[in-house]
Design a protein around this motif. Structure first.
Motif, mmCIF file in Angstrom:
data_model
loop_
_atom_site.group_PDB
_atom_site.id
_atom_site.type_symbol
_atom_site.label_atom_id
_atom_site.label_comp_id
_atom_site.label_asym_id
_atom_site.label_seq_id
_atom_site.Cartn_x
_atom_site.Cartn_y
_atom_site.Cartn_z
ATOM 1 N N LEU A 7 -7.506 10.612 -3.308
ATOM 2 C CA LEU A 7 -6.798 9.345 -3.487
ATOM 3 C C LEU A 7 -6.872 8.507 -2.225
ATOM 4 N N HIS A 8 -6.761 9.165 -1.063
ATOM 5 C CA HIS A 8 -6.866 8.429 0.204
ATOM 6 C C HIS A 8 -8.262 7.838 0.366
ATOM 7 N N ALA A 9 -9.290 8.620 0.027
ATOM 8 C CA ALA A 9 -10.666 8.125 0.132
ATOM 9 C C ALA A 9 -10.893 6.944 -0.796
ATOM 10 N N LYS A 10 -10.417 7.062 -2.030
ATOM 11 C CA LYS A 10 -10.580 5.958 -2.979
ATOM 12 C C LYS A 10 -9.830 4.717 -2.513
ATOM 13 N N ALA A 11 -8.638 4.929 -1.935
ATOM 14 C CA ALA A 11 -7.858 3.789 -1.440
ATOM 15 C C ALA A 11 -8.584 3.090 -0.303
ATOM 16 N N ARG A 12 -9.197 3.874 0.610
ATOM 17 C CA ARG A 12 -9.918 3.301 1.737
ATOM 18 C C ARG A 12 -11.160 2.555 1.271
ATOM 19 N N LEU A 13 -11.880 3.130 0.316
ATOM 20 C CA LEU A 13 -13.115 2.513 -0.157
ATOM 21 C C LEU A 13 -12.836 1.324 -1.068
ATOM 22 N N GLY A 14 -11.743 1.387 -1.818
ATOM 23 C CA GLY A 14 -11.476 0.345 -2.803
ATOM 24 C C GLY A 14 -10.424 -0.663 -2.403
ATOM 25 N N GLY A 15 -9.918 -0.568 -1.160
ATOM 26 C CA GLY A 15 -8.963 -1.562 -0.694
ATOM 27 C C GLY A 15 -7.530 -1.262 -1.047
ATOM 28 N N GLY A 16 -7.197 -0.032 -1.345
ATOM 29 C CA GLY A 16 -5.811 0.332 -1.648
ATOM 30 C C GLY A 16 -5.705 1.128 -2.928
ATOM 31 N N ILE A 17 -4.537 1.761 -3.103
ATOM 32 C CA ILE A 17 -4.293 2.536 -4.318
ATOM 33 C C ILE A 17 -4.000 1.593 -5.473
ATOM 34 N N ARG A 18 -4.654 1.839 -6.581
ATOM 35 C CA ARG A 18 -4.445 1.009 -7.771
ATOM 36 C C ARG A 18 -3.668 1.801 -8.815
ATOM 37 N N ILE A 19 -2.787 1.110 -9.504
ATOM 38 C CA ILE A 19 -1.981 1.759 -10.532
ATOM 39 C C ILE A 19 -2.228 1.103 -11.877
ATOM 40 N N SER A 20 -1.862 1.825 -12.918
ATOM 41 C CA SER A 20 -1.949 1.300 -14.280
ATOM 42 C C SER A 20 -0.605 1.553 -14.957
ATOM 43 N N ALA A 21 0.288 0.576 -14.836
ATOM 44 C CA ALA A 21 1.634 0.739 -15.390
ATOM 45 C C ALA A 21 1.613 0.634 -16.909
ATOM 46 N N THR A 22 2.362 1.505 -17.543
ATOM 47 C CA THR A 22 2.489 1.461 -19.000
ATOM 48 C C THR A 22 3.964 1.320 -19.375
ATOM 49 N N PRO A 23 4.266 0.602 -20.462
ATOM 50 C CA PRO A 23 5.664 0.469 -20.884
ATOM 51 C C PRO A 23 6.190 1.813 -21.392
ATOM 52 N N ASP A 24 7.455 2.062 -21.093
ATOM 53 C CA ASP A 24 8.097 3.321 -21.514
ATOM 54 C C ASP A 24 7.226 4.505 -21.115
ATOM 55 N N ALA A 25 6.868 4.531 -19.826
ATOM 56 C CA ALA A 25 5.994 5.586 -19.311
ATOM 57 C C ALA A 25 6.687 6.944 -19.420
ATOM 58 N N PRO A 26 5.929 8.015 -19.646
ATOM 59 C CA PRO A 26 6.515 9.362 -19.772
ATOM 60 C C PRO A 26 6.896 9.935 -18.408
ATOM 61 N N LEU A 27 7.735 9.213 -17.672
ATOM 62 C CA LEU A 27 8.069 9.615 -16.315
ATOM 63 C C LEU A 27 8.899 10.897 -16.298
ATOM 64 N N TYR A 28 9.841 11.017 -17.232
ATOM 65 C CA TYR A 28 10.708 12.206 -17.284
ATOM 66 C C TYR A 28 9.861 13.468 -17.435
ATOM 67 N N ASP A 29 8.954 13.465 -18.396
ATOM 68 C CA ASP A 29 8.115 14.652 -18.630
ATOM 69 C C ASP A 29 7.202 14.933 -17.445
ATOM 70 N N ALA A 30 6.634 13.874 -16.841
ATOM 71 C CA ALA A 30 5.711 14.055 -15.726
ATOM 72 C C ALA A 30 6.416 14.683 -14.527
ATOM 73 N N LEU A 31 7.658 14.233 -14.270
ATOM 74 C CA LEU A 31 8.389 14.784 -13.123
ATOM 75 C C LEU A 31 8.837 16.217 -13.381
ATOM 76 N N HIS A 32 9.283 16.501 -14.609
ATOM 77 C CA HIS A 32 9.672 17.871 -14.930
ATOM 78 C C HIS A 32 8.494 18.825 -14.783
#
Length: 411
Positions: free
Chosen positions: A250-275
């Motif tokens: 991720l650090h390499a991609k951020a350096r080569l691509g100008g930063g970390i890119r995200i793809s936000a989704t509505p009602d993301a499954p954050l609870y399940d991902a963190l568990h």
């Protein structure tokens, strides 16, 4: 090769400079593009009433115009060359002494000189240009087809000052050029390193994934008591390797691509991902109790895998710095304006000096025993910033808490 062929092979002109193939291309470029040199030549002409001024690159066998101001129509432009034996600058190069005459017809030294007669020169000045180390570079020339008072002491002092200024400016330009080349070289090397790391991380990730699959398969098989003790240790090491590889990539991609890119989704499954992240960490840290309390009572728009990776990094940091046998707590809340996820551990407080640079890449605490690359907190902070959020840290009453904040984003 006869003399005439040798001369054609040596003598170059303005066209060669325009093509970028001149033997003295670098020197001509440096002087032809210098505002300082242009201003000095114009000033020479104004102060002396001479109608031709030039800076020439002079060696033992070459005379090349690098910058000219020509109102006499001698026809010499940047890159044009004449035989060294057809110039007074040959004498300047050999002796490092200036050549000056007001009127060739009356001058005791240069009266009836063939070079003056060949080019119609009546008044002339040629001043040596040297670098500060004393090496000879070329000459500052002023020429006219009419008599001029170039031997006036004030004029001579001005010409010598200008020649010295040009010599010093050469070194400045060369130092700047060398520095730019060094910076470009370092930039290219850094890019190659980042690309190498990205490729290496990709290949390692495949190997680690295969190892992880093998460990999971073994966990389903009948094993001895000793094997049952070893298997969790293997799982912990694989989890740590996987985390390191993900951070590197991720650090390499951020350096080569100008930063970390995200793809936000509505009602993301954050609870399940963190568990899932918490469960993975629990399996690798039997000496700590990892508690989780997530209260997300409304939809959250975010890049859930990226947020989970950030929290995983914060959890790993908490595990490394927590006192043995103490609790590590993960909590999550949603307010009207933001999502807040905290990771807390009991342990030594972070020193103030380190806290100021904690989220910079490759920063590690003094008690990490050489573990990690110092990218985890930097990646977590970068993911928060990509969500227009931030990561903060507090140390109170023996508890260190990292707070991951991100605003409620539109999908």
């Amino acid at each position: 090769m006869d003399d005439e062929t040798q001369l054609r092979a040596t003598i170059q002109d303005h066209a060669a400079y325009l093509l970028g193939s001149h033997d003295f291309q670098y020197d001509i470029d440096m002087l032809a593009g210098s505002e300082t040199v242009g201003t000095l030549l114009e000033t020479v002409m104004l102060a002396t009433n001479m109608r031709f001024a030039a800076v020439a690159r002079v060696t033992a066998d070459r005379w090349v115009a690098c910058r000219t101001v020509d109102e006499v129509n001698f026809g010499l432009s940047a890159g044009d060359e004449i035989g060294i034996d057809q110039t007074f600058c040959q004498s300047v190069h050999e002796t490092s002494e200036k050549v000056l005459f007001n009127n060739v017809a009356t001058d005791d030294v240069y009266r009836n000189h063939p070079i003056a007669a060949q080019f119609g020169i009546v008044s002339y000045a040629s001043i040596p240009i040297k670098r500060s180390d004393g090496t000879f570079f070329g000459t500052l020339c002023a020429i006219d087809t009419e008599p001029r008072d170039v031997k006036n002491p004030r004029v001579v002092a001005m010409l010598e000052l200008f020649a010295d200024t040009i010599g010093r400016s050469l070194e400045t330009e060369e130092r700047v050029e060398a520095q730019e080349q060094l910076v470009e070289h370092e930039r290219q090397m850094a890019k190659m390193q980042e690309e190498f790391v990205a490729v290496l991380g990709h290949d390692l990730r495949n190997s680690v994934a295969a190892m992880n699959a093998g460990v999971r398969q073994l966990d389903r098989e009948p094993l001895s008591d000793k094997a049952r003790k070893i298997l969790p240790l293997m799982g912990s090491s694989i989890h740590r390797m996987s985390e390191l590889i993900e951070n590197i990539m991720l650090h390499a991609k951020a350096r080569l691509g100008g930063g970390i890119r995200i793809s936000a989704t509505p009602d993301a499954p954050l609870y399940d991902a963190l568990h899932q992240i918490v469960e993975e960490v629990r399996a690798t840290v039997p000496n700590h109790e990892v508690t989780v309390d997530l209260q997300f009572d409304r939809p959250v728009s975010c890049d859930a895998p990226r947020v989970a990776q950030a929290v995983s990094n914060l959890l790993s940091n908490a595990v490394r710095h927590a006192d043995p046998g103490t609790e590590i707590a993960v909590c999550g809340r949603v307010s009207d304006a933001e999502v807040e996820i905290t990771v807390s551990n009991h342990g030594r407080p972070i020193p103030d000096g380190l806290r100021q640079k904690l989220f910079q890449p490759y920063q590690r605490g003094d008690d990490t025993a050489g573990e990690g690359l110092g990218l985890g907190l930097h990646i977590a902070s970068s993911i928060a910033i990509a969500h227009s959020g931030q990561v903060d840290v507090t140390c109170e009453n023996g508890v260190t808490t990292f707070i991951f904040r991100l605003p409620l984003l539109a999908a």
